[in-house]
Design a protein around this motif. Structure first.
Motif, PDB file in Angstrom:
ATOM      1  N   LYS A  90       0.805  -1.214   0.000  1.00  6.82           N
ATOM      2  CA  LYS A  90       0.000   0.000   0.000  1.00  6.82           C
ATOM      3  C   LYS A  90       0.842   1.270   0.000  1.00  6.82           C
ATOM      4  O   LYS A  90       0.296   2.378  -0.003  1.00  6.82           O
ATOM      5  N   THR A  91       2.168   1.112   0.010  1.00 12.50           N
ATOM      6  CA  THR A  91       3.058   2.263   0.115  1.00 12.50           C
ATOM      7  C   THR A  91       3.940   2.399  -1.116  1.00 12.50           C
ATOM      8  O   THR A  91       4.558   1.430  -1.561  1.00 12.50           O
ATOM      9  N   LEU A  92       4.006   3.602  -1.653  1.00  4.19           N
ATOM     10  CA  LEU A  92       4.942   3.952  -2.717  1.00  4.19           C
ATOM     11  C   LEU A  92       6.156   4.607  -2.073  1.00  4.19           C
ATOM     12  O   LEU A  92       6.029   5.614  -1.373  1.00  4.19           O
ATOM     13  N   LEU A 143       9.686   3.088  -6.120  1.00  2.00           N
ATOM     14  CA  LEU A 143       9.691   1.640  -5.960  1.00  2.00           C
ATOM     15  C   LEU A 143       8.510   1.213  -5.104  1.00  2.00           C
ATOM     16  O   LEU A 143       8.109   1.935  -4.177  1.00  2.00           O
ATOM     17  N   HIS A 144       7.972   0.040  -5.404  1.00  6.47           N
ATOM     18  CA  HIS A 144       6.898  -0.506  -4.570  1.00  6.47           C
ATOM     19  C   HIS A 144       6.865  -2.017  -4.734  1.00  6.47           C
ATOM     20  O   HIS A 144       7.457  -2.569  -5.674  1.00  6.47           O
ATOM     21  N   PHE A 145       6.160  -2.673  -3.818  1.00  2.00           N
ATOM     22  CA  PHE A 145       5.926  -4.108  -3.929  1.00  2.00           C
ATOM     23  C   PHE A 145       4.661  -4.322  -4.754  1.00  2.00           C
ATOM     24  O   PHE A 145       3.578  -3.841  -4.397  1.00  2.00           O
ATOM     25  N   ALA A 146       4.811  -5.029  -5.851  1.00  2.00           N
ATOM     26  CA  ALA A 146       3.721  -5.166  -6.815  1.00  2.00           C
ATOM     27  C   ALA A 146       2.559  -5.973  -6.251  1.00  2.00           C
ATOM     28  O   ALA A 146       2.744  -7.059  -5.688  1.00  2.00           O
ATOM     29  N   ASP A 147       1.379  -5.407  -6.403  1.00  2.00           N
ATOM     30  CA  ASP A 147       0.120  -6.099  -6.089  1.00  2.00           C
ATOM     31  C   ASP A 147      -0.949  -5.538  -7.038  1.00  2.00           C
ATOM     32  O   ASP A 147      -1.994  -5.067  -6.606  1.00  2.00           O
ATOM     33  N   TYR A 148      -0.618  -5.591  -8.319  1.00  2.00           N
ATOM     34  CA  TYR A 148      -1.502  -5.017  -9.330  1.00  2.00           C
ATOM     35  C   TYR A 148      -2.804  -5.805  -9.443  1.00  2.00           C
ATOM     36  O   TYR A 148      -2.828  -7.033  -9.279  1.00  2.00           O
ATOM     37  N   GLU A 201      -2.953  -3.251 -15.794  1.00  3.74           N
ATOM     38  CA  GLU A 201      -3.185  -3.503 -14.376  1.00  3.74           C
ATOM     39  C   GLU A 201      -2.930  -2.229 -13.588  1.00  3.74           C
ATOM     40  O   GLU A 201      -2.153  -1.364 -14.010  1.00  3.74           O
ATOM     41  N   LEU A 202      -3.548  -2.126 -12.431  1.00  2.03           N
ATOM     42  CA  LEU A 202      -3.513  -0.897 -11.636  1.00  2.03           C
ATOM     43  C   LEU A 202      -3.257  -1.234 -10.172  1.00  2.03           C
ATOM     44  O   LEU A 202      -3.753  -2.240  -9.665  1.00  2.03           O
ATOM     45  N   GLN A 203      -2.488  -0.371  -9.519  1.00  2.00           N
ATOM     46  CA  GLN A 203      -2.249  -0.515  -8.081  1.00  2.00           C
ATOM     47  C   GLN A 203      -2.294   0.868  -7.435  1.00  2.00           C
ATOM     48  O   GLN A 203      -1.480   1.741  -7.763  1.00  2.00           O
ATOM     49  N   VAL A 204      -3.240   1.076  -6.542  1.00  2.00           N
ATOM     50  CA  VAL A 204      -3.414   2.351  -5.854  1.00  2.00           C
ATOM     51  C   VAL A 204      -2.697   2.301  -4.508  1.00  2.00           C
ATOM     52  O   VAL A 204      -2.729   1.284  -3.805  1.00  2.00           O
ATOM     53  N   PHE A 205      -2.053   3.413  -4.146  1.00  2.00           N
ATOM     54  CA  PHE A 205      -1.302   3.488  -2.894  1.00  2.00           C
ATOM     55  C   PHE A 205      -2.024   4.352  -1.869  1.00  2.00           C
ATOM     56  O   PHE A 205      -2.570   5.407  -2.204  1.00  2.00           O
TER      57      PHE A 205
END
Length: 236
Positions: free
Chosen positions: A5-7, A78-83, A200-204
């Motif tokens: 959840k963190t960028l 950088l982030h941990f992918a969870d798209y 794909e999308l990932q919101v922080f």
């Protein structure tokens, strides 16, 4: 447990504008914060993309190089992918990319990442050679960028979106890098046409902003003298 959840962002786009290109974080420390991202190296040494936990540099000649732990960066996301699946698209052009994503609604005021994987009819990217001190400005480097054109490329786009409120800290809007599956091309995206594939999308929820507080040039620089908005617009 990985925090998806963190960028994480090291440095700011604003510090690149006047040419504060010193590497202020090592790759091994940077990579503690995720497995997916983009950035640049010390001296504006190429364009970086991190895919599936592996960091790559697209250098000024367009070569794709895997990076070791000692490589340093002045700026990176950088982030941990969870798209999550967003949509499948066909024949999307770069000019329509922002509105295609934002038309989903509820995204203009949040940080998020977009991942595209598929085929591109054309792909135009850029990179620059490593600069030496005294460093030029970001705009001066952009005027000497090396442009690479590809056709019928399969690959991955990693893009980050920041609300306009944060322009300067980041790129207000989209900041997008590309890596071909066969490593034949990569870099900062200037244009593409005919994308067909998965989006794909990932919101922080959170932005973890790291500043180079041990760098004297950064701490003592007067950013009020820099036209940050114009420089970012020109370089993007």
């Amino acid at each position: 447990m990985k925090d998806t959840k963190t960028l994480f962002q090291h440095g700011t786009l604003a510090l690149l504008v006047p040419g504060l290109f010193d590497g202020t974080i090592k790759m091994d420390d940077f990579m503690k914060h995720g497995d997916t991202g983009i950035g640049t190296g010390e001296g504006l040494d190429g364009e970086l993309i991190v895919v599936d936990g592996t960091p790559y540099q697209i250098d000024g000649s367009g070569n794709v190089n895997e990076l070791d732990s000692s490589f340093t960066l002045p700026f990176g996301n950088l982030h941990f992918a969870d798209y999550k699946p967003f949509k499948q698209l066909s024949d999307l052009d770069f000019a329509k990319f922002p509105e295609t994503i934002l038309s989903a609604g509820g995204l203009e005021n949040v940080f998020f990442s977009v991942k595209l994987h598929g085929t591109f009819k054309t792909m135009k990217t850029r990179s620059v050679y490593k600069q030496s001190k005294p460093y030029p400005t970001l705009a001066q480097c952009a005027s000497k960028q090396h442009v690479f054109d590809g056709e019928d490329k399969s690959g991955t786009v990693i893009a980050y979106y920041a609300p306009q409120l944060f322009n300067g800290a980041a790129v207000g809007g989209f900041h997008s890098h590309f890596l071909a599956d066969d490593h034949s091309q990569g870099g900062h995206i200037l244009d593409f046409t005919g994308f067909t594939g998965d989006v794909e999308l990932q919101v922080f929820d959170n932005l973890d902003q790291s500043l180079p507080t041990n760098n004297a040039e950064f701490k003592n620089h007067d950013f009020s003298k820099d036209d940050i908005e114009a420089a970012i617009k020109e370089s993007e």
